[in-house]
Write a protein that holds these residues in place. Structure first.
Motif, mmCIF file in Angstrom:
data_model
loop_
_atom_site.group_PDB
_atom_site.id
_atom_site.type_symbol
_atom_site.label_atom_id
_atom_site.label_comp_id
_atom_site.label_asym_id
_atom_site.label_seq_id
_atom_site.Cartn_x
_atom_site.Cartn_y
_atom_site.Cartn_z
ATOM 1 N N GLY A 8 0.824 -1.206 0.000
ATOM 2 C CA GLY A 8 0.000 0.000 0.000
ATOM 3 C C GLY A 8 0.851 1.247 0.000
ATOM 4 O O GLY A 8 2.086 1.172 -0.055
ATOM 5 N N SER A 9 0.163 2.379 0.079
ATOM 6 C CA SER A 9 0.882 3.653 0.143
ATOM 7 C C SER A 9 1.051 4.108 1.595
ATOM 8 O O SER A 9 2.007 4.785 1.930
ATOM 9 C CB SER A 9 0.110 4.734 -0.613
ATOM 10 N N PHE A 10 0.072 3.765 2.416
ATOM 11 C CA PHE A 10 0.084 4.113 3.838
ATOM 12 C C PHE A 10 0.414 5.602 4.026
ATOM 13 O O PHE A 10 1.318 5.969 4.760
ATOM 14 C CB PHE A 10 1.049 3.202 4.610
ATOM 15 N N ASP A 11 -0.386 6.417 3.365
ATOM 16 C CA ASP A 11 -0.151 7.872 3.287
ATOM 17 C C ASP A 11 -1.298 8.624 3.979
ATOM 18 O O ASP A 11 -2.073 9.292 3.290
ATOM 19 C CB ASP A 11 -0.040 8.281 1.806
ATOM 20 N N ARG A 87 -5.016 -7.881 1.469
ATOM 21 C CA ARG A 87 -5.690 -6.626 1.140
ATOM 22 C C ARG A 87 -6.993 -6.536 1.922
ATOM 23 O O ARG A 87 -7.549 -7.554 2.353
ATOM 24 C CB ARG A 87 -6.004 -6.548 -0.366
ATOM 25 N N GLY A 88 -7.489 -5.331 2.074
ATOM 26 C CA GLY A 88 -8.738 -5.119 2.793
ATOM 27 C C GLY A 88 -9.855 -4.731 1.840
ATOM 28 O O GLY A 88 -9.607 -4.125 0.799
ATOM 29 N N LEU A 89 -11.076 -5.102 2.208
ATOM 30 C CA LEU A 89 -12.240 -4.719 1.403
ATOM 31 C C LEU A 89 -13.213 -3.934 2.277
ATOM 32 O O LEU A 89 -13.703 -4.435 3.283
ATOM 33 C CB LEU A 89 -12.944 -5.954 0.839
ATOM 34 N N ALA A 122 -16.852 -0.727 12.053
ATOM 35 C CA ALA A 122 -16.366 0.503 12.698
ATOM 36 C C ALA A 122 -15.247 1.177 11.913
ATOM 37 O O ALA A 122 -14.936 2.340 12.140
ATOM 38 C CB ALA A 122 -15.885 0.183 14.103
ATOM 39 N N TYR A 123 -14.645 0.431 10.974
ATOM 40 C CA TYR A 123 -13.509 0.989 10.238
ATOM 41 C C TYR A 123 -13.775 1.167 8.746
ATOM 42 O O TYR A 123 -12.917 1.664 8.026
ATOM 43 C CB TYR A 123 -12.287 0.078 10.398
ATOM 44 N N SER A 124 -14.956 0.765 8.298
ATOM 45 C CA SER A 124 -15.152 0.702 6.851
ATOM 46 C C SER A 124 -15.247 2.085 6.192
ATOM 47 O O SER A 124 -15.177 2.204 4.976
ATOM 48 C CB SER A 124 -16.364 -0.166 6.497
ATOM 49 N N HIS A 125 -15.402 3.133 6.986
ATOM 50 C CA HIS A 125 -15.450 4.488 6.413
ATOM 51 C C HIS A 125 -14.083 5.164 6.447
ATOM 52 O O HIS A 125 -13.937 6.298 6.000
ATOM 53 C CB HIS A 125 -16.457 5.342 7.191
ATOM 54 N N ILE A 126 -13.095 4.468 6.988
ATOM 55 C CA ILE A 126 -11.786 5.107 7.169
ATOM 56 C C ILE A 126 -10.860 4.809 5.992
ATOM 57 O O ILE A 126 -10.692 3.659 5.595
ATOM 58 C CB ILE A 126 -11.122 4.621 8.478
ATOM 59 N N SER A 127 -10.290 5.875 5.452
ATOM 60 C CA SER A 127 -9.314 5.706 4.379
ATOM 61 C C SER A 127 -8.214 6.743 4.556
ATOM 62 O O SER A 127 -8.425 7.794 5.171
ATOM 63 C CB SER A 127 -9.982 5.891 3.013
HETATM 64 P P1 ADP Z 1 -3.322 1.810 -1.952
HETATM 65 O O1 ADP Z 1 -2.510 3.029 -2.174
HETATM 66 O O2 ADP Z 1 -2.812 0.581 -2.640
HETATM 67 O O3 ADP Z 1 -4.807 1.987 -2.088
HETATM 68 P P2 ADP Z 1 -3.680 2.037 0.880
HETATM 69 O O4 ADP Z 1 -2.534 2.357 1.761
HETATM 70 O O5 ADP Z 1 -4.697 3.089 0.674
HETATM 71 O O6 ADP Z 1 -3.065 1.486 -0.446
HETATM 72 O O7 ADP Z 1 -4.438 0.740 1.405
HETATM 73 C C1 ADP Z 1 -3.800 -0.494 1.479
HETATM 74 C C2 ADP Z 1 -4.801 -1.582 1.793
HETATM 75 O O8 ADP Z 1 -5.429 -1.334 3.025
HETATM 76 C C3 ADP Z 1 -5.920 -1.748 0.771
HETATM 77 O O9 ADP Z 1 -6.151 -3.134 0.573
HETATM 78 C C4 ADP Z 1 -7.123 -1.181 1.465
HETATM 79 O O10 ADP Z 1 -8.307 -1.833 1.039
HETATM 80 C C5 ADP Z 1 -6.806 -1.517 2.898
HETATM 81 N N1 ADP Z 1 -7.496 -0.607 3.799
HETATM 82 C C6 ADP Z 1 -7.370 0.721 3.870
HETATM 83 N N2 ADP Z 1 -8.184 1.248 4.796
HETATM 84 C C7 ADP Z 1 -8.857 0.194 5.337
HETATM 85 C C8 ADP Z 1 -9.871 0.077 6.339
HETATM 86 N N3 ADP Z 1 -10.361 1.163 6.934
HETATM 87 N N4 ADP Z 1 -10.336 -1.147 6.636
HETATM 88 C C9 ADP Z 1 -9.842 -2.228 5.990
HETATM 89 N N5 ADP Z 1 -8.909 -2.182 5.025
HETATM 90 C C10 ADP Z 1 -8.418 -0.990 4.704
#
Ligand code: ADP
Length: 152
Positions: A8-11, A87-89, A122-127
């Motif tokens: 991921g980017s983890f940004d 990966r997460g969904l 609880a985490y599905s809205h977090i990005s």
């Molecule tokens: P990318 O730049 O590849 O999208 P991210 O750092 O945004 O990478 O995310 C990496 C992974 O973490 C992805 O599979 C994403 O679905 C998962 N992820 C991000 N946020 C969450 C969350 N709130 N709950 C579950 N999975 C998550």
């Protein structure tokens, strides 16, 4: 040894990422959280900062390793002997995107399997995108960030 790469980017890293790694840890011997470095892609936080945060969050967990790579994720997996991707969904648009990538990685990576965990409600809205927007707007993103992580 059963190794999974969590790319991921983890940004920046969020509590959603942390939850995913902790839930997947019983399934693998080692999880390598790997930041894919893409010089074309603009990030809010520099690579070293993102790596430091990841290392700090998982410093108490010897089975979690932090790394970085350039180029294809599948090639990185082959290089370090990982047969699995993590990966997460969160929703249907994650699914559509991830499905293609996973099918591609299985071919390019010679049978690499992607393991998907559905995010907790609880985490599905977090990005990371939402967190970056809050930070750019001068808000407090700490509810979405791992404990002790100060991002500004
Ligand atoms: P990318 O730049 O590849 O999208 P991210 O750092 O945004 O990478 O995310 C990496 C992974 O973490 C992805 O599979 C994403 O679905 C998962 N992820 C991000 N946020 C969450 C969350 N709130 N709950 C579950 N999975 C998550």
């Amino acid at each position: 040894m059963k190794i999974a790469v969590f790319p991921g980017s983890f940004d920046p890293i969020t509590i959603g990422h942390v939850d995913l790694v902790l839930r997947a840890l019983p399934l693998f011997d080692q999880i390598v959280i790997a930041i894919g470095v893409n010089s074309q892609k603009q990030t809010l936080f520099p690579l070293e900062q993102r790596l430091d945060w990841l290392r700090k969050v998982f410093e108490g967990e010897p089975r979690v390793v932090v790394d970085q790579f350039e180029g294809l994720t599948a090639h990185f997996c082959t290089r370090i002997g990982a047969r699995y991707l993590l990966r997460g969904l969160r929703n249907a648009s994650d699914f559509d995107y991830e499905k293609t990538i996973s099918q591609l990685n299985q071919i390019v990576g010679d049978g690499i399997e992607t393991l998907f965990l559905i995010s907790q409600p609880a985490y599905s809205h977090i990005s990371s995108t939402i967190v970056r927007e809050i930070i750019k707007g001068g808000g407090d993103a700490s509810p979405f960030l791992p404990e002790g992580l100060s991002v500004r």
